[in-house]
Design a protein around this motif. Structure first.
Motif, PDB file in Angstrom:
ATOM      1  N   THR A  96      -2.796   3.640  -3.825  1.00 21.29           N
ATOM      2  CA  THR A  96      -2.066   2.585  -4.091  1.00 21.29           C
ATOM      3  C   THR A  96      -2.661   2.301  -5.354  1.00 21.29           C
ATOM      4  N   ASP A  97      -4.161   1.825  -5.553  1.00 17.00           N
ATOM      5  CA  ASP A  97      -4.798   1.614  -6.583  1.00 17.00           C
ATOM      6  C   ASP A  97      -4.427   3.015  -7.769  1.00 17.00           C
ATOM      7  N   LYS A  98      -5.038   3.972  -7.561  1.00 14.09           N
ATOM      8  CA  LYS A  98      -3.933   4.372  -8.625  1.00 14.09           C
ATOM      9  C   LYS A  98      -2.726   4.796  -8.494  1.00 14.09           C
ATOM     10  N   ALA A  99      -1.835   4.975  -8.294  1.00 17.91           N
ATOM     11  CA  ALA A  99      -0.433   4.476  -8.294  1.00 17.91           C
ATOM     12  C   ALA A  99      -0.275   3.297  -8.583  1.00 17.91           C
ATOM     13  N   GLY A 100      -0.966   1.904  -8.522  1.00 12.76           N
ATOM     14  CA  GLY A 100      -0.444   1.738  -9.261  1.00 12.76           C
ATOM     15  C   GLY A 100       0.559   0.393  -9.141  1.00 12.76           C
ATOM     16  N   VAL A 101       0.431   0.273  -7.472  1.00 12.11           N
ATOM     17  CA  VAL A 101       1.639  -0.238  -6.673  1.00 12.11           C
ATOM     18  C   VAL A 101       1.492  -0.912  -5.820  1.00 12.11           C
ATOM     19  N   GLY A 102       0.204  -2.179  -6.034  1.00  7.62           N
ATOM     20  CA  GLY A 102      -0.608  -2.532  -4.905  1.00  7.62           C
ATOM     21  C   GLY A 102       0.060  -4.183  -4.843  1.00  7.62           C
ATOM     22  N   TYR A 103       0.196  -4.655  -6.367  1.00  5.79           N
ATOM     23  CA  TYR A 103       0.458  -5.832  -6.192  1.00  5.79           C
ATOM     24  C   TYR A 103       1.538  -6.636  -6.531  1.00  5.79           C
ATOM     25  N   PRO A 104       3.059  -6.058  -6.247  1.00  5.10           N
ATOM     26  CA  PRO A 104       4.526  -6.104  -6.725  1.00  5.10           C
ATOM     27  C   PRO A 104       4.715  -7.532  -7.049  1.00  5.10           C
ATOM     28  N   CYS A 105       4.894  -8.334  -5.502  1.00  6.54           N
ATOM     29  CA  CYS A 105       5.343  -9.442  -5.629  1.00  6.54           C
ATOM     30  C   CYS A 105       4.705 -10.141  -4.307  1.00  6.54           C
ATOM     31  N   ALA A 107       0.899  -1.332   0.135  1.00  8.87           N
ATOM     32  CA  ALA A 107      -0.357  -0.380   0.186  1.00  8.87           C
ATOM     33  C   ALA A 107       1.013   1.284   0.145  1.00  8.87           C
ATOM     34  N   LEU A 108       0.474   2.215  -0.766  1.00  9.87           N
ATOM     35  CA  LEU A 108       1.311   3.545  -1.174  1.00  9.87           C
ATOM     36  C   LEU A 108       0.524   4.588  -0.285  1.00  9.87           C
ATOM     37  N   TYR A 109       0.527   5.554   0.813  1.00 15.23           N
ATOM     38  CA  TYR A 109      -0.501   6.589   1.264  1.00 15.23           C
ATOM     39  C   TYR A 109       0.230   7.729   1.098  1.00 15.23           C
TER      40      TYR A 109
END
Length: 584
Positions: free
Chosen positions: A120-129, A106-108
């Protein structure tokens, strides 16, 4: 290296004024440590008020080592608005992975009012690995901080698009072949060509199709209790150095630079720093259940592991230890970064004082930190000026590896309190963990920790990712209202100014710090530098040694402000005014 000197006067007109009305008494620079201790700030848990609802996934029994080692946290000002945002990594359990389920990192976004919003969803970094840690760099020198996530299964490089979104460019950048269990990472320009290179450490050679049986051998037991296996008894992995080609790609140069000459290890946290002051950054790698590596840079593209000769390879008794988190800091104002490494219980946090010329002395006991740390399993750690008195204090966050210790038979506990050590200005530290309020003493299963001025008011917050449940954000409140100054550097080529060094002088006191990627435990501190100034309302001189060696000097800077300084231009125009924060 010699360089040009730039004298820029006046400069305070362009500073960002972040002072708040405060009628508390200021500290006398000549105060004794005992007098300062009498009015220490208190650490307050403000997690709930920030609106952060992140929950780290964790297997209840932690039967496999891959379920125990995640938990890195990164402070990253991804939208360059001058306010640090927070990225939390998340990890699966073995059962989740075998079932094809993923965990959400998650990115806050920092809202400038004491709260954060999940973007997170807007940034596109939710499911890297299956994520381990995260670090910040600017691999393409476009001025926007990029995010690298280390994973069980390789790495993910997110390019910052400059519009609030990120793009996964891992394969495009030439990092797709890195498929091991990546843990620590750090960006740094080892050849001074203006482009940040990348080092990635790897941990255990672990295979989900060949799982070690829980409690099945002597290396799968702790004080007679069956626990997860490893790292001893499992195979280690080699780490990799990637050269930045300057065109958006990296090349693996581990062999030609000498990095690959080191044996396979259980690599964890890594950090770049010019330990010997020769103008070329060196690399320190903390290895779990083994000896550490200190790669000395010869300035010609080759590294030599000098850890043993330098005195940082093993403990002062010659024992290999469980080296995990790494904190660097100039705690004695010598201009050289010393090293603290967090360790497993029944050892102690190792404290290596930098004596210069690549020589270190183990002062773990002399410094006063060994006894307090021997009972805990340490992870995230950081040197930071807790009370802005001009002397770096030391934080270590703890949490055991094995939930099974709560059975009572092992004499340990899974959840453990954090530790804070107060710099007594004579090379010794005092454990003040129980003197700064109850928040730090709450038992947790902590892993990564990052420090930074989240709210731009001169107080350094502590962001902790806990392996189980919610993170923790601790804020110092009260105490003496000492002065401070914040510095954000912008390089000409190395835009984040990684490994630029700043020396701040106030009267007879000179402090030195360095912009660093990575560190702590698989985490990323705020890239902005922060200096406590005690009772001084200005600094006499600020000297910046930029990564390529050029030196710039600024004078007579007012305190209680943050300055953006651009290479060759000095202090640049301020950001927009910041709204006042509510009281926590």
């Amino acid at each position: 290296m010699a360089g040009c000197l730039f004298f820029l006067l006046p400069i305070t007109l362009f500073a960002v004024d972040r002072r708040q009305k405060d009628d508390r008494p200021r500290a006398n620079p000549a105060s004794t440590s005992a007098a300062v201790e009498a009015s220490l700030p208190q650490l307050i848990d403000i997690t709930d008020s920030t609106g952060i609802k992140f929950d780290h996934q964790s297997s209840p029994e932690q039967k496999y080592i891959v379920e125990s080692m995640s938990g890195g946290v990164a402070l990253i000002d991804y939208d360059r608005d001058g306010w640090p945002d927070i990225y939390f990594t998340n990890a699966q359990s073995v059962d989740m992975a075998l079932a094809g389920k993923k965990s959400r990192s998650a990115l806050y976004h920092n809202n400038h009012d004491g709260t954060f919003t999940d973007v997170t969803d807007k940034a596109g970094v939710g499911y890297p690995c299956w994520a381990s840690g995260a670090v910040v760099g600017d691999y393409n020198n476009d001025g926007w901080p990029d995010l690298l996530v280390t994973c069980f299964g390789g790495v993910v490089l997110y390019r910052n698009n400059g519009d609030g979104t990120f793009t996964d460019v891992t394969r495009q950048a030439g990092l797709g072949g890195d498929t091991g269990w990546a843990t620590g990472a750090a960006f740094g320009d080892y050849d001074n060509d203006g482009w940040s290179d990348l080092f990635i450490s790897h941990y255990v050679n672990f295979n989900l199709s060949d799982l070690p049986a829980f409690g099945s051998s002597p290396t799968c037991k702790f004080r007679g209790i069956a626990v997860q296996c490893g790292p001893r008894g499992l195979k280690g992995s080699s780490s990799n150095l990637y050269h930045n080609n300057g065109n958006g790609t990296f090349s693996d140069v581990s062999k030609v630079t000498g990095i690959a000459e080191s044996a396979k290890s259980f690599g964890l946290t890594v950090v770049w720093s010019d330990f010997d002051g020769d103008g070329h950054i060196d690399l320190f790698q903390a290895n779990d259940a083994g000896r550490n590596y200190l790669y000395q840079n010869d300035g010609k593209g080759h590294f030599t592991d000098v850890a043993f000769a330098a005195g940082v390879s093993v403990s002062q008794d010659g024992y290999e230890q469980a080296n995990m988190g790494v904190a660097l800091g100039d705690y004695l104002h010598t201009g050289l970064p010393s090293i603290v490494i967090s360790h497993f219980s029944d050892e102690y946090a190792a404290f290596f004082q930098n004596l210069g010329e690549m020589n270190f002395s183990d002062v773990s006991y002399l410094s006063g930190i060994a006894a307090s740390t021997a009972h805990y399993v340490g992870w995230g750690d950081a040197f930071f000026d807790f009370d802005n008195d001009g002397w770096l204090d030391l934080l270590i966050m703890n949490g055991h590896v094995y939930p099974q210790v709560d059975s009572g038979e092992a004499g340990a506990r899974y959840q453990e309190p954090g530790l804070l050590f107060f710099n007594q200005r004579d090379g010794k530290f005092k454990d003040i963990s129980k003197l700064v309020g109850p928040a730090l003493q709450v038992p947790r299963v902590s892993r990564g920790a990052a420090v930074g001025d989240l709210f731009n008011d001169g107080r350094i917050e502590i962001v902790v990712e806990n392996l189980k449940g919610q993170p923790t954000i601790l804020r110092p409140e009260g105490g003496l209202a000492n002065h401070w100054i914040g510095i954000e550097l912008i390089g000409r080529t190395n835009r984040l100014a990684l490994n630029a060094r700043v020396r701040v002088t106030t009267g007879a006191l000179a402090q030195t710090d360095e912009v660093r990627s990575g560190g702590s435990y698989l985490s990323q501190n705020d890239l902005r530098l922060h200096f406590g100034l005690a009772g001084n309302d200005h600094i006499n001189k600020l000297e910046i040694t930029w990564p390529a060696g050029k030196v710039e000097t600024l004078t007579n800077l007012s305190a209680d402000r943050s300055y953006e300084i651009k290479e060759g231009e000095g202090v640049i125009s301020p950001e927009k005014a910041k709204p006042a924060l509510p009281k926590f």
